[in-house]
Design an enzyme around this catalytic site. Structure first.
Site, mmCIF file in Angstrom:
data_model
loop_
_atom_site.group_PDB
_atom_site.id
_atom_site.type_symbol
_atom_site.label_atom_id
_atom_site.label_comp_id
_atom_site.label_asym_id
_atom_site.label_seq_id
_atom_site.Cartn_x
_atom_site.Cartn_y
_atom_site.Cartn_z
ATOM 1 N N GLY A 1 -7.357 -0.163 -2.470
ATOM 2 C CA GLY A 1 -6.930 -0.921 -1.297
ATOM 3 C C GLY A 1 -7.164 -0.131 -0.027
ATOM 4 O O GLY A 1 -7.306 1.093 -0.051
ATOM 5 N N SER B 1 -5.438 -0.448 7.928
ATOM 6 C CA SER B 1 -6.042 -0.110 9.211
ATOM 7 C C SER B 1 -6.370 1.377 9.313
ATOM 8 O O SER B 1 -7.459 1.760 9.728
ATOM 9 C CB SER B 1 -5.095 -0.504 10.348
ATOM 10 N N TYR B 2 -5.412 2.218 8.931
ATOM 11 C CA TYR B 2 -5.612 3.663 9.085
ATOM 12 C C TYR B 2 -5.324 4.421 7.786
ATOM 13 O O TYR B 2 -5.046 5.610 7.811
ATOM 14 C CB TYR B 2 -4.707 4.202 10.200
ATOM 15 N N VAL C 1 -5.421 3.194 -0.136
ATOM 16 C CA VAL C 1 -4.448 3.226 -1.225
ATOM 17 C C VAL C 1 -5.186 3.508 -2.537
ATOM 18 O O VAL C 1 -6.229 2.908 -2.816
ATOM 19 C CB VAL C 1 -3.673 1.893 -1.329
ATOM 20 N N LYS D 1 -0.681 6.061 -0.980
ATOM 21 C CA LYS D 1 -1.235 5.686 0.315
ATOM 22 C C LYS D 1 -1.552 6.977 1.063
ATOM 23 O O LYS D 1 -0.665 7.801 1.293
ATOM 24 C CB LYS D 1 -0.220 4.848 1.096
ATOM 25 N N ASP E 1 6.035 -7.084 9.926
ATOM 26 C CA ASP E 1 4.698 -7.329 9.370
ATOM 27 C C ASP E 1 4.812 -8.042 8.022
ATOM 28 O O ASP E 1 4.088 -7.721 7.084
ATOM 29 C CB ASP E 1 3.929 -6.017 9.213
#
Length: 338
Positions: free
Chosen positions: A27, A30-31, A34, A52, A146
């Site tokens: 995965g 944005s920054y 994963v 992550k 979010d």
């Protein structure tokens, strides 16, 4: 070292000494990326985790100075059976390694794209689990900011876990004064009209709108509004121009048809709170929801103590081998099967 992972041999060795092994990427945000990973501690059975990895040297300064510290601060303190469990957090130079529970069945969007819209009964289970996680956060004056299908992860037992606190923040100061948000956060498709309007907003109310979008997607395998043009999207939202898809509308109960408009309510003063959601007639249709599990009850009671509860639970920091280890209390919650 896996070929798609750009960690240095030194980083790999340091992680290995702590029992961690990075396997492969699955995965990307944005920054951050994963990765599937493993953890083994002193001869115990190997545990599969997600990791992550955030490289702050490649991220904007605003993210590094404001959003990342908030995310880490909240991640290492929250503890709820329907919030993804963080195993540990390591910092080494410009990189952060966040090890967390691996969700075997991906996220809600993936699931729906593969299998289609879910039954109303299944949507009710997942919506309740998500709402309990949000109630926990809101009780402690934390807004997620979010909420979207991609951040709702599904475990092997088909339980839902809320993830990704990259935009989360406390919505009150140390004196309990409410703070308005002025930063646009999250995805356009899930953003409430007050954010599209560009005015300072109350982020808890925005979470409820996003919750409504998630429920709509679960039931319809579609978005309620066309987000190709922001002005038109805003107009559709404030005029309540949305409908259940003809393909599913006849199979849905009157209760869910009455409930969802309270979430997708453009007027903030009329929009449901998270407590309104959890006490709704629609959720009460399932008699299993009349009582909380032991883990849910424990988390609710902790959240009622408010922000002080997680301030007191702030973990200690230990430094060694140039690695900052922030390890939360490792509560293992029993899965509650749908």
């Amino acid at each position: 070292m896996a070929k798609d992972i750009f960690n240095t041999p030194s980083e790999e060795l340091t992680l290995a000494q702590k029992g961690y092994k990075i396997l492969k990427a699955f995965g990307e945000g944005s920054y951050a990326k994963v990765y599937l990973s493993e953890f083994q501690d002193k001869g115990e059975k190997t545990r599969v985790l997600a990791c992550k990895i955030i490289d702050t040297s490649k991220a904007p300064k605003d993210f590094v100075k404001k959003f990342l510290p908030r995310e880490l601060d909240i991640l290492i303190r929250v503890n709820h059976p329907h919030i993804i469990h963080v195993h540990s957090v390591f910092q080494r130079k410009s990189k952060y390694f966040i090890f967390m529970r691996f969700a075997e069945n991906g996220d809600v969007l993936e699931f729906i794209l593969k299998k289609g819209s879910v039954s109303e009964a299944q949507a009710r289970v997942w919506f309740r689990q998500l709402s309990l996680a949000l109630q926990y956060l809101h009780n402690m004056d934390i807004a997620h900011r979010d909420l979207k299908c991609e951040n709702c992860l599904i475990t092997n037992n088909f339980n839902l876990k809320l993830a990704d606190f990259g935009f989360a923040r406390f919505v009150s100061d140390n004196n309990g004064k409410l703070l308005l948000s002025s930063t646009y956060c999250g995805s356009l498709s899930y953003a409430p009209p007050e954010i599209l309007k560009g005015a300072p907003y109350l982020p808890k109310n925005g979470d409820i709108w996003s919750l409504g979008i998630i429920l709509y997607v679960m039931l319809n395998k579609a978005m309620p509004f066309d987000d190709n043009h922001i002005k038109k999207l805003y107009e559709q939202q404030v005029s309540k121009r949305w409908n259940f898809r003809s393909k599913v509308v006849d199979s849905l109960t009157p209760q869910v048809k009455e409930f969802l408009p309270h979430l997708l309510e453009p007027k903030i003063s009329n929009r449901y709170s998270i407590d309104d959601c959890l006490s709704s007639l629609w959720l009460s249709m399932d008699p299993r929801f009349a009582t909380l599990t032991a883990a849910e009850e424990q988390a609710l009671q902790a959240s009622k103590e408010g922000r002080k509860a997680i301030d007191a639970a702030r973990p200690t920091e230990s430094k060694g081998d140039n690695v900052l280890i922030l390890k939360p209390t490792d509560h293992h919650h029993r899965e509650s099967l749908p």
